[in-house]
Design a protein around this motif. Structure first.
Motif, PDB file in Angstrom:
ATOM      1  N   LYS A   1       4.241   3.350  -8.759  1.00 49.88           N
ATOM      2  CA  LYS A   1       4.254   2.796  -7.406  1.00 49.88           C
ATOM      3  C   LYS A   1       4.466   1.280  -7.408  1.00 49.88           C
ATOM      4  O   LYS A   1       5.312   0.780  -6.650  1.00 49.88           O
ATOM      5  CB  LYS A   1       2.961   3.176  -6.671  1.00 49.88           C
ATOM      6  CG  LYS A   1       2.870   4.657  -6.317  1.00 49.88           C
ATOM      7  CD  LYS A   1       3.928   5.047  -5.303  1.00 49.88           C
ATOM      8  CE  LYS A   1       3.918   6.536  -4.981  1.00 49.88           C
ATOM      9  NZ  LYS A   1       2.690   6.976  -4.306  1.00 49.88           N
ATOM     10  N   PRO A   2       3.722   0.501  -8.213  1.00 47.32           N
ATOM     11  CA  PRO A   2       4.014  -0.938  -8.267  1.00 47.32           C
ATOM     12  C   PRO A   2       5.462  -1.227  -8.667  1.00 47.32           C
ATOM     13  O   PRO A   2       6.094  -2.134  -8.131  1.00 47.32           O
ATOM     14  CB  PRO A   2       3.021  -1.460  -9.316  1.00 47.32           C
ATOM     15  CG  PRO A   2       1.887  -0.511  -9.252  1.00 47.32           C
ATOM     16  CD  PRO A   2       2.512   0.827  -8.993  1.00 47.32           C
ATOM     17  N   ARG A   3       5.995  -0.435  -9.612  1.00 46.32           N
ATOM     18  CA  ARG A   3       7.387  -0.646 -10.034  1.00 46.32           C
ATOM     19  C   ARG A   3       8.341  -0.399  -8.875  1.00 46.32           C
ATOM     20  O   ARG A   3       9.254  -1.195  -8.621  1.00 46.32           O
ATOM     21  CB  ARG A   3       7.727   0.287 -11.195  1.00 46.32           C
ATOM     22  CG  ARG A   3       9.190   0.183 -11.640  1.00 46.32           C
ATOM     23  CD  ARG A   3       9.521   1.175 -12.731  1.00 46.32           C
ATOM     24  NE  ARG A   3       9.247   2.544 -12.336  1.00 46.32           N
ATOM     25  CZ  ARG A   3      10.014   3.255 -11.501  1.00 46.32           C
ATOM     26  NH1 ARG A   3      11.105   2.721 -10.978  1.00 46.32           N
ATOM     27  NH2 ARG A   3       9.694   4.481 -11.175  1.00 46.32           N
ATOM     28  N   MET A   4       8.148   0.703  -8.151  1.00 54.37           N
ATOM     29  CA  MET A   4       9.026   1.023  -7.031  1.00 54.37           C
ATOM     30  C   MET A   4       9.003  -0.083  -5.977  1.00 54.37           C
ATOM     31  O   MET A   4      10.036  -0.501  -5.442  1.00 54.37           O
ATOM     32  CB  MET A   4       8.612   2.366  -6.412  1.00 54.37           C
ATOM     33  CG  MET A   4       8.889   3.580  -7.298  1.00 54.37           C
ATOM     34  SD  MET A   4       8.197   5.104  -6.603  1.00 54.37           S
ATOM     35  CE  MET A   4       9.082   5.198  -5.041  1.00 54.37           C
ATOM     36  N   VAL A   5       7.792  -0.559  -5.677  1.00 55.66           N
ATOM     37  CA  VAL A   5       7.651  -1.581  -4.633  1.00 55.66           C
ATOM     38  C   VAL A   5       8.262  -2.914  -5.073  1.00 55.66           C
ATOM     39  O   VAL A   5       8.948  -3.587  -4.304  1.00 55.66           O
ATOM     40  CB  VAL A   5       6.165  -1.760  -4.269  1.00 55.66           C
ATOM     41  CG1 VAL A   5       5.979  -2.983  -3.387  1.00 55.66           C
ATOM     42  CG2 VAL A   5       5.648  -0.514  -3.553  1.00 55.66           C
TER      43      VAL A   5
ATOM     44  N   GLY B   1       6.272   6.228   2.014  1.00 54.06           N
ATOM     45  CA  GLY B   1       5.290   6.953   2.804  1.00 54.06           C
ATOM     46  C   GLY B   1       3.891   6.384   2.736  1.00 54.06           C
ATOM     47  O   GLY B   1       2.922   7.146   2.547  1.00 54.06           O
ATOM     48  N   THR B   2       3.756   5.084   2.919  1.00 58.30           N
ATOM     49  CA  THR B   2       2.441   4.453   2.897  1.00 58.30           C
ATOM     50  C   THR B   2       2.434   3.307   3.899  1.00 58.30           C
ATOM     51  O   THR B   2       3.394   3.128   4.664  1.00 58.30           O
ATOM     52  CB  THR B   2       2.090   3.957   1.486  1.00 58.30           C
ATOM     53  OG1 THR B   2       0.733   3.532   1.461  1.00 58.30           O
ATOM     54  CG2 THR B   2       3.005   2.818   1.046  1.00 58.30           C
ATOM     55  N   SER B   3       1.379   2.520   3.921  1.00 57.34           N
ATOM     56  CA  SER B   3       1.265   1.423   4.886  1.00 57.34           C
ATOM     57  C   SER B   3       1.743   0.113   4.278  1.00 57.34           C
ATOM     58  O   SER B   3       1.730  -0.058   3.054  1.00 57.34           O
ATOM     59  CB  SER B   3      -0.192   1.266   5.331  1.00 57.34           C
ATOM     60  OG  SER B   3      -0.982   0.799   4.243  1.00 57.34           O
ATOM     61  N   PRO B   4       2.168  -0.859   5.129  1.00 54.30           N
ATOM     62  CA  PRO B   4       2.556  -2.174   4.615  1.00 54.30           C
ATOM     63  C   PRO B   4       1.437  -2.854   3.830  1.00 54.30           C
ATOM     64  O   PRO B   4       1.707  -3.582   2.873  1.00 54.30           O
ATOM     65  CB  PRO B   4       2.906  -2.962   5.880  1.00 54.30           C
ATOM     66  CG  PRO B   4       3.337  -1.917   6.857  1.00 54.30           C
ATOM     67  CD  PRO B   4       2.449  -0.734   6.580  1.00 54.30           C
ATOM     68  N   MET B   5       0.194  -2.613   4.217  1.00 52.22           N
ATOM     69  CA  MET B   5      -0.925  -3.218   3.494  1.00 52.22           C
ATOM     70  C   MET B   5      -1.000  -2.672   2.072  1.00 52.22           C
ATOM     71  O   MET B   5      -1.252  -3.425   1.112  1.00 52.22           O
ATOM     72  CB  MET B   5      -2.238  -2.945   4.230  1.00 52.22           C
ATOM     73  CG  MET B   5      -3.442  -3.665   3.634  1.00 52.22           C
ATOM     74  SD  MET B   5      -4.946  -3.451   4.610  1.00 52.22           S
ATOM     75  CE  MET B   5      -4.481  -4.329   6.108  1.00 52.22           C
TER      76      MET B   5
END
Length: 260
Positions: free
Chosen positions: A208-212, A231-235
């Motif tokens: 997930k950190p890599r994708m972001v 599929g998650t929140s901006p926070m």
């Protein structure tokens, strides 16, 4: 035999790891032998584009290959061949640059040419017209042939356009500007290595950190768009970014520490 085939198929990555962890002349020589094709291919390409012997270009290319082996970090996750080719090509270009020294003419011709320019101006004022070469040679007390040779040598020392092609083939050309020494070349090579190092470090992040990190910093997604994409929140995206950046800084700092 099976081991050698495995090394060739994997770009010799296991052998490269072994050398990175414990460098030795024996391992380095094995790696050189394994990747001679990179040098030979580049040497053949250059030999068709210039007058230098293939054998000289090949020997110079091996210096670049050795430099690449010594500086390659297999943990970065990119192919050795893509890392090594700029080093091999760079050594060959350095070699060609060193062979293309400035043309020097005999001191007598330099002095004669300078004197001839003064005589040309004096005769132009006296005659009221541009003087002929025969008249200039007579005033200089040299033969017309020597004056012509002096002029030709001086003209050949005139600067060429940096866009002039000095090496050319059907699929490749090298301009004079590319063949001249460039003070930025070392900096550009370092930037290339750092970019590959960063890409390798990003590939080692958690999913997930890599994708972001890739979406926001490489593909310029907004945090909102990145959040919608996974599929998650901006926070949550912000937290993933913070973790990704912290992990990258930690990995890159570790890699920057000299071995030993």
């Amino acid at each position: 035999m099976a081991a050698n085939q495995y090394y060739m198929q994997s770009d010799g990555i296991e052998l490269l790891r072994a050398y990175y962890q414990n460098p030795s002349v024996k391992l380095r020589n094995e790696l050189v032998q394994m990747h001679t094709g990179l040098v030979r291919k580049m040497a053949h390409k250059f030999s068709y584009q210039c007058n230098e012997p293939y054998e000289d270009l090949e020997q110079v290319g091996y210096l670049g290959l050795i430099r690449a082996i010594e500086r390659f970090d297999p943990s970065q996750g990119y192919a050795f061949s893509s890392f090594a080719v700029p080093y091999i090509r760079g050594e060959m270009l350095h070699f060609l640059r060193d062979r293309c020294t400035l043309l020097k003419i005999p001191r007598r011709w330099q002095e004669l040419y300078n004197e001839g320019q003064k005589v040309r101006k004096e005769l132009a004022l006296t005659l009221g017209r541009p003087p002929k070469d025969l008249e200039i040679a007579s005033k200089l007390k040299v033969s017309p042939q020597e004056w012509q040779q002096t002029k030709l040598a001086a003209q050949n020392r005139m600067p060429l356009s940096l866009d002039a092609t000095v090496i050319q083939s059907i699929d490749c050309q090298i301009t004079l500007g590319e063949a001249l020494p460039c003070h930025r070349s070392a900096s550009l090579q370092q930037q290339h290595e750092e970019r590959q190092q960063l890409q390798g470090a990003i590939s080692m992040l958690e999913e997930k950190p890599r994708m972001v990190v890739e979406m926001v910093y490489l593909n310029e997604f907004s945090r909102k768009d990145a959040a919608n994409k996974i599929g998650t929140s901006p926070m949550t995206v912000t937290r993933y970014l913070q973790k990704g950046v912290q992990d990258l800084v930690s990995m890159l700092k570790t890699q920057a520490v000299p071995a030993g």
